[in-house]
Write an enzyme that holds these catalytic residues in place. Structure first.
Site, PDB file in Angstrom:
ATOM      1  N   HIS A 275      -9.912  10.023   5.367  1.00 42.79           N
ATOM      2  CA  HIS A 275      -8.713   9.559   6.093  1.00 42.79           C
ATOM      3  C   HIS A 275      -8.366  10.555   7.205  1.00 42.79           C
ATOM      4  O   HIS A 275      -8.071  10.166   8.331  1.00 42.79           O
ATOM      5  CB  HIS A 275      -7.519   9.444   5.141  1.00 42.79           C
ATOM      6  CG  HIS A 275      -7.416   8.120   4.443  1.00 42.79           C
ATOM      7  ND1 HIS A 275      -6.678   7.071   4.923  1.00 42.79           N
ATOM      8  CD2 HIS A 275      -7.960   7.683   3.276  1.00 42.79           C
ATOM      9  CE1 HIS A 275      -6.765   6.038   4.094  1.00 42.79           C
ATOM     10  NE2 HIS A 275      -7.540   6.382   3.083  1.00 42.79           N
TER      11      HIS A 275
ATOM     12  N   HIS B 207       0.824  -1.209   0.000  1.00 46.23           N
ATOM     13  CA  HIS B 207       0.000   0.000   0.000  1.00 46.23           C
ATOM     14  C   HIS B 207       0.858   1.258   0.000  1.00 46.23           C
ATOM     15  O   HIS B 207       0.608   2.216  -0.729  1.00 46.23           O
ATOM     16  CB  HIS B 207      -0.947  -0.025   1.206  1.00 46.23           C
ATOM     17  CG  HIS B 207      -1.998   1.032   1.146  1.00 46.23           C
ATOM     18  ND1 HIS B 207      -2.210   1.929   2.152  1.00 46.23           N
ATOM     19  CD2 HIS B 207      -2.907   1.335   0.179  1.00 46.23           C
ATOM     20  CE1 HIS B 207      -3.202   2.743   1.808  1.00 46.23           C
ATOM     21  NE2 HIS B 207      -3.643   2.402   0.630  1.00 46.23           N
TER      22      HIS B 207
ATOM     23  N   GLU C 203     -10.842  10.828  -4.974  1.00 42.60           N
ATOM     24  CA  GLU C 203      -9.679  10.593  -4.086  1.00 42.60           C
ATOM     25  C   GLU C 203      -9.390  11.775  -3.158  1.00 42.60           C
ATOM     26  O   GLU C 203      -9.272  11.519  -1.953  1.00 42.60           O
ATOM     27  CB  GLU C 203      -8.452  10.241  -4.926  1.00 42.60           C
ATOM     28  CG  GLU C 203      -7.279   9.822  -4.062  1.00 42.60           C
ATOM     29  CD  GLU C 203      -6.061   9.469  -4.885  1.00 42.60           C
ATOM     30  OE1 GLU C 203      -6.080   9.652  -6.108  1.00 42.60           O
ATOM     31  OE2 GLU C 203      -5.075   9.040  -4.277  1.00 42.60           O
TER      32      GLU C 203
ATOM     33  N   HIS D 209     -12.325  11.213  -0.273  1.00 42.14           N
ATOM     34  CA  HIS D 209     -11.560  10.088   0.274  1.00 42.14           C
ATOM     35  C   HIS D 209     -10.425  10.551   1.188  1.00 42.14           C
ATOM     36  O   HIS D 209     -10.269  10.057   2.303  1.00 42.14           O
ATOM     37  CB  HIS D 209     -11.023   9.213  -0.870  1.00 42.14           C
ATOM     38  CG  HIS D 209      -9.817   8.432  -0.495  1.00 42.14           C
ATOM     39  ND1 HIS D 209      -8.533   8.894  -0.691  1.00 42.14           N
ATOM     40  CD2 HIS D 209      -9.686   7.234   0.126  1.00 42.14           C
ATOM     41  CE1 HIS D 209      -7.678   8.005  -0.234  1.00 42.14           C
ATOM     42  NE2 HIS D 209      -8.336   6.982   0.274  1.00 42.14           N
TER      43      HIS D 209
ATOM     44  N   HIS E  81      -7.943  -0.516  -4.889  1.00 45.09           N
ATOM     45  CA  HIS E  81      -8.621  -0.508  -3.591  1.00 45.09           C
ATOM     46  C   HIS E  81      -9.863  -1.405  -3.597  1.00 45.09           C
ATOM     47  O   HIS E  81     -10.198  -2.006  -2.580  1.00 45.09           O
ATOM     48  CB  HIS E  81      -8.949   0.926  -3.168  1.00 45.09           C
ATOM     49  CG  HIS E  81      -7.724   1.728  -2.807  1.00 45.09           C
ATOM     50  ND1 HIS E  81      -7.012   2.469  -3.728  1.00 45.09           N
ATOM     51  CD2 HIS E  81      -7.056   1.868  -1.633  1.00 45.09           C
ATOM     52  CE1 HIS E  81      -5.969   3.047  -3.125  1.00 45.09           C
ATOM     53  NE2 HIS E  81      -5.973   2.698  -1.858  1.00 45.09           N
TER      54      HIS E  81
ATOM     55  N   HIS F 200       1.043   3.984  -3.305  1.00 39.88           N
ATOM     56  CA  HIS F 200       0.850   5.432  -3.230  1.00 39.88           C
ATOM     57  C   HIS F 200       2.133   6.198  -3.548  1.00 39.88           C
ATOM     58  O   HIS F 200       2.073   7.382  -3.860  1.00 39.88           O
ATOM     59  CB  HIS F 200       0.285   5.829  -1.864  1.00 39.88           C
ATOM     60  CG  HIS F 200      -1.192   5.521  -1.747  1.00 39.88           C
ATOM     61  ND1 HIS F 200      -2.159   6.330  -2.276  1.00 39.88           N
ATOM     62  CD2 HIS F 200      -1.843   4.478  -1.205  1.00 39.88           C
ATOM     63  CE1 HIS F 200      -3.361   5.818  -2.047  1.00 39.88           C
ATOM     64  NE2 HIS F 200      -3.190   4.675  -1.395  1.00 39.88           N
TER      65      HIS F 200
ATOM     66  N   HIS G 103     -13.022   2.389   2.968  1.00 42.99           N
ATOM     67  CA  HIS G 103     -12.823   2.075   1.549  1.00 42.99           C
ATOM     68  C   HIS G 103     -13.976   1.261   0.966  1.00 42.99           C
ATOM     69  O   HIS G 103     -14.238   1.337  -0.233  1.00 42.99           O
ATOM     70  CB  HIS G 103     -11.461   1.418   1.304  1.00 42.99           C
ATOM     71  CG  HIS G 103     -10.415   2.456   0.972  1.00 42.99           C
ATOM     72  ND1 HIS G 103     -10.269   2.983  -0.287  1.00 42.99           N
ATOM     73  CD2 HIS G 103      -9.527   3.097   1.762  1.00 42.99           C
ATOM     74  CE1 HIS G 103      -9.321   3.909  -0.266  1.00 42.99           C
ATOM     75  NE2 HIS G 103      -8.849   4.005   0.958  1.00 42.99           N
TER      76      HIS G 103
HETATM   77 CU1  CUO Z   1      -4.872   3.754  -0.380  1.00 46.46          CU
HETATM   78 CU2  CUO Z   1      -7.330   5.383   1.194  1.00 46.46          CU
HETATM   79  O1  CUO Z   1      -5.597   4.558   1.342  1.00 46.46           O
HETATM   80  O2  CUO Z   1      -6.182   5.251  -0.512  1.00 46.46           O
END
Ligand code: CUO
Length: 686
Positions: A356, A196, A337, A352, A225, A200, A392
């Protein structure tokens, strides 16, 4: 001016130092320069050219070195973006190296490593540089904090060669009183969290356009995701748990708590926990320059649903941009996102990312306690927390809402004329046919690089993770046409729902987990295809995940070395198959061969890069996504009329096989060889 061999710094017994220009030293170290040099010299020295002019670093420098840095906080990600831009602008490898050395003792270390990693991953002249594993640089992000005291003791007292690995207990973050703990082996898997983090890193949502604007980036955000949620649900069903519940009502208390037990050595804090029944609230934290209300999230959500049901979004110029069958999902991925490619952040916000943030600051929304963000605030740690999956699952449901508005695949969209898949089976030595065998295995990871400032030599942490016995797919195909190219697509899904009833297709399709995808040339007549599990297009090998560096592996400018470097993004091989159960968790293995002529993409290998061994979730470096179909094809859309079950969905170029995943509760010891040749052993079935 490319480096010809990898540079190891502070790794194990290697003694490498930089010959730093005196002007580069920080004020604290200037008077101590010769003393430090005497203490650390003796090995290989890399000389650093002094730059005539240091670019303006004031913005990234404005974050204190000991502050917590989070990419989800726009203020921080803009700083990192600036630093990336400055590094990318250097004209040669020497200049980049020199500037990096200058920044090393000045910039916030977490931001520095992030920005430098993005740059090393994206510059042509750093392709052969060894990017150390994130878990080696920042082990405290990936494992129980108690390891480190013991590791320091071991490495200070015991000579290298006589040291024993520090064992990380299997149950360190909770016990079985917490229902969610049953699945902590998945959430806290080091390889999954590394994947992960790396995803990113390859797909930042902020930064120079040359780095952010990758082919179908928004769609891949959705698909990678979506697959995490599908895998998580399959893992939950294996453990007699319900599928994850979407985090829908943001005013209700959140049932799941999480106590990470991680040190945050960079910010000199522990990671804040979240007790059960915590509530989200408006965020207003001056120090990170972040403020938004729960109402903002709700407004953005409503506007996004509005756009989906209207079939278009409104861009910043006030024009309608249609959400088409081909591009809609990519537009929405970037919008939801939100990445800098969002066509209108004013209107649709950053749903998104701010989700977080709202979750990661739930314990201190206005910074009155001077607390840092929780694990949801960092892509290296977010997947540890059960709430990650609820969030998610919610985000994925929005994408599914869009997918329901575009045409279903008709029989023609799914067929491959004259091609019939006769059968598919799973074969592994010593294991019944059509069974997967899963068990625990231990592995070691070197902590020495991330422990502290002293070169101590290697000291290992030993952790336990899920593993499966390697297997082969055997597929028999009848081709009654001429020789053609086909794309083999292999998926797996659970057969029965929480109640033990067979899934309807409309639900089961969302649970199909991609296992592999590859091209085959089909000759006329019968074709017998064998494919090994370790060749999977979603996974990377164990040694690449953990960078168990083998000093004898290919180095220098060779293609093999380049492949080794970039491929840090990819699902860890050991987590390819869910845990299953001791009775044998019942699943359906699905194979489809689609027409390669329709799947082909030009420029999918733009600069001859070889790193495509996890292309399904990670794409290919500097190239277009290698499959022309919608990501998740053929399961990404609601079924055509009349299709209720998987059987009814099938066209002749598809086949389904009932399979079982049998878990054996035993632990296989790591192989003693720690040079990167660790292999998977098949335990004897009892
Ligand atoms: Cu990979 Cu929310 O963590 O995008």
């Amino acid at each position: 001016d490319r480096p010809t061999e990898p540079i190891f710094i502070g790794k194990g017994d290697e003694n490498v130092s930089f010959d730093v220009p005196a002007e580069y030293l920080t004020d604290r170290y200037k008077p101590l320069a010769s003393d430090i040099q005497n203490r650390f010299s003796g090995g290989k020295t890399i000389s650093i050219t002094k730059l005539d002019r240091i670019p303006d670093l004031s913005f990234p420098l404005s974050l204190p070195r000991d502050a917590a840095f989070s990419l989800f906080i726009p203020y921080h990600s803009k700083m990192a973006s600036k630093l990336i831009e400055i590094f990318m602008d250097t004209k040669s490898f020497d200049e980049l190296l020199s500037l990096a050395v200058y920044c090393r003792d000045r910039i916030n270390p977490y931001m520095f490593i992030y920005a430098l990693s993005v740059v090393v991953t994206h510059r042509p002249d750093t392709r052969n540089l060894e990017l150390p594993s994130h878990v080696e640089m920042f082990p405290s992000l990936y494992m129980d904090a108690t390891v480190f005291g013991r590791a320091r003791e071991e490495s200070a007292v015991v000579q290298t060669g006589s040291r024993t690995p520090i064992e990380i207990p299997h149950d360190y973050s909770a016990n079985d009183l917490d229902f969610e703990h049953r699945i902590s082996y998945f959430r806290e898997d080091i390889g999954i969290n590394l994947h992960h983090w790396h995803w990113h890193l390859v797909y930042p949502f902020e930064g120079p356009m040359s780095i952010v604007n990758k082919d179908r980036r928004g769609e891949l955000f959705y698909y990678m995701h979506q697959q995490i949620i599908a895998r998580y649900n399959m893992e939950r069903l294996s453990n007699d748990m319900n599928r994850v519940v979407r985090l829908t009502n943001w005013r209700d208390p959140i049932l799941e708590g999480y106590f990470p037990k991680l040190d945050n050595i960079l910010a000199n804090r522990v990671w804040p926990p979240r007790p059960v029944n915590a509530r989200l609230s408006n965020i207003n934290r001056e120090v990170e320059q972040i403020s938004f209300d729960i109402e903002d999230l709700e407004r953005w959500r409503d506007r996004i649903f509005n756009a989906i049901h209207s079939g278009f979004i409104i861009n910043t110029a006030g024009q309608q941009v249609r959400l088409t069958e081909t591009d809609g999902i990519n537009i929405l991925g970037n919008l939801i996102e939100a990445s800098v490619l969002s066509l209108n952040q004013n209107l649709y916000g950053s749903l998104h990312n701010n989700g977080h943030n709202a979750i990661s600051f739930i314990h201190d929304p206005d910074n009155r306690f001077l607390e840092n963000y929780g694990v949801m605030g960092d892509s290296a740690t977010a997947m540890r927390d059960p709430i990650f999956y609820r969030w998610h699952a919610y985000i994925d449901d929005i994408f599914q809402e869009f997918k329901a508005t575009i045409p279903s695949y008709n029989v023609q969209n799914l067929s491959f004329e004259n091609v019939r898949v006769q059968s598919v089976e799973i074969a592994a030595t010593g294991i019944p046919r059509n069974e997967f065998s899963t068990f625990w295995q231990q592995s070691d990871v070197d902590l020495s690089r991330g422990l502290d400032f002293l070169p101590r030599g290697s000291v290992f942490a030993r952790f336990t993770h899920l593993q499966h016995a390697p297997f082969n797919y055997k597929i028999t195909v009848e081709n009654n046409g001429n020789q053609r190219v086909g794309t083999v697509r292999i998926f797996i899904a659970p057969r029965f729902d929480e109640r033990g009833l067979p899934f309807l297709f409309r639900e089961q399709r969302k649970l199909f987990v991609e296992l592999d995808k590859f091209s085959v040339t089909l000759k006329r007549g019968r074709n017998d295809i064998t494919r090994r599990s370790i060749e999977s297009s979603v996974t990377i090998p164990h040694d690449v995940t953990y960078r168990n560096l083998d000093r004898n592996r290919p180095s220098g400018n060779s293609e093999a070395a380049a492949a080794f470097n970039f491929c840090g993004c990819g699902w860890p091989q050991n987590m390819l198959i869910p845990k299953g159960s001791s009775e044998g968790f019942q699943c359906q293995l699905f194979v489809m061969i689609s027409n390669g002529a329709n799947d082909q993409v030009e420029n999918a290998q733009a600069d001859g890069q070889t790193c495509d061994n996890a292309s399904s979730y990670c794409g290919i470096r500097n190239a277009r996504y290698p499959d022309a179909r919608s990501m998740g094809y053929p399961f990404d859309r609601t079924p055509r009329d009349g299709v209720v079950t998987l059987q009814q969905f099938l066209t002749p170029n598809m086949a389904v096989q009932d399979v079982r995943i049998r878990f054996s509760n035993r632990t296989v010891a790591p192989l003693q060889n720690r040079t990167g040749t660790q292999q998977v052993q098949t335990p004897k079935t009892t």
